[in-house]
Design a protein around this motif. Structure first.
Motif, PDB file in Angstrom:
ATOM      1  N   ALA A 185      13.221 -36.154  -2.880  1.00 43.08           N
ATOM      2  CA  ALA A 185      13.156 -35.877  -1.444  1.00 43.08           C
ATOM      3  C   ALA A 185      11.840 -36.372  -0.862  1.00 43.08           C
ATOM      4  O   ALA A 185      11.816 -36.997   0.203  1.00 43.08           O
ATOM      5  CB  ALA A 185      13.327 -34.375  -1.187  1.00 43.08           C
ATOM      6  N   GLY A 186      10.742 -36.134  -1.581  1.00 40.69           N
ATOM      7  CA  GLY A 186       9.441 -36.581  -1.108  1.00 40.69           C
ATOM      8  C   GLY A 186       9.335 -38.093  -1.003  1.00 40.69           C
ATOM      9  O   GLY A 186       8.807 -38.620  -0.028  1.00 40.69           O
ATOM     10  N   VAL A 187       9.838 -38.797  -2.008  1.00 41.27           N
ATOM     11  CA  VAL A 187       9.787 -40.262  -1.990  1.00 41.27           C
ATOM     12  C   VAL A 187      10.636 -40.803  -0.842  1.00 41.27           C
ATOM     13  O   VAL A 187      10.243 -41.747  -0.157  1.00 41.27           O
ATOM     14  CB  VAL A 187      10.250 -40.860  -3.341  1.00 41.27           C
ATOM     15  N   LEU A 188      11.791 -40.197  -0.619  1.00 45.44           N
ATOM     16  CA  LEU A 188      12.688 -40.669   0.433  1.00 45.44           C
ATOM     17  C   LEU A 188      12.208 -40.299   1.834  1.00 45.44           C
ATOM     18  O   LEU A 188      12.593 -40.936   2.811  1.00 45.44           O
ATOM     19  CB  LEU A 188      14.096 -40.121   0.227  1.00 45.44           C
ATOM     20  N   GLY A 189      11.369 -39.258   1.918  1.00 48.65           N
ATOM     21  CA  GLY A 189      10.933 -38.793   3.231  1.00 48.65           C
ATOM     22  C   GLY A 189      11.915 -37.823   3.855  1.00 48.65           C
ATOM     23  O   GLY A 189      12.020 -37.716   5.075  1.00 48.65           O
TER      24      GLY A 189
END
Length: 182
Positions: free
Chosen positions: A43-47
């Motif tokens: 989720a963090g990498v994807l934003g």
């Protein structure tokens, strides 16, 4: 989950299959497994927020609304393929994921180092995915097929292109492209 919720989830997953080639739950699980992530890190990498990722994976939401997030998904898919074929190490993958996380998106047809082959040219699969993303950002697969059927009598090549690239699976579109290069 009641029958109405099950029907809504099934419909959302079918829409995801049309828009992204497969349900997002399956796609995200592959990325998690292939890149050694957990849901929070993905989720963090994807934003995306962790709850939004969860809703997309479970079929509570059908569409990724932000084109930059769609582009990051494609970059992660390319990265996972490079990790799988051994051309990128785990350490390099971690570094690339940080770059992907910082990317702001931009043109769906942007050309970055993660999207190229060893020769510097975009990979066929990457170009096909970019075309699919662009077409699917403006219309659902069923609408693309309807447009292709309308065009078929006067523009059969364009109709075939729309059906294969706009509504088909990535692997079928890559095979179609490669068969027309010989």
């Amino acid at each position: 989950m009641d029958a109405a919720q099950q029907e809504a989830t099934a419909r959302a997953r079918e829409l995801q299959r049309n828009w992204y080639g497969e349900p997002l739950g399956a796609l995200f699980r592959k990325l998690i497994d292939d890149l050694g992530l957990n849901q929070a890190r993905l989720a963090g990498v994807l934003g995306l927020s962790a709850p939004m990722l969860s809703q997309l994976m479970s079929g509570q939401r059908a569409k990724i609304g932000n084109p930059a997030v769609v582009q990051r998904v494609q970059l992660l898919q390319d990265l996972a393929a490079q990790v799988a074929d051994g051309s990128v190490s785990a350490a390099e993958a971690t570094e690339r994921m940080d770059e992907i996380k910082r990317s702001q998106g931009g043109s769906v047809l942007s050309n970055t180092t993660q999207t190229t082959s060893g020769s510097g040219a975009p990979t066929v699969k990457r170009v096909v995915r970019e075309i699919q993303s662009l077409l699917r950002s403006v219309a659902a697969a069923g609408d693309i097929i309807d447009a292709a059927d309308t065009l078929a009598p006067t523009h059969p090549e364009l109709a075939e292109f729309l059906k294969v690239y706009g509504a088909g699976r990535t692997s079928d579109a890559v095979a179609h492209y490669q068969s027309h290069q010989n």
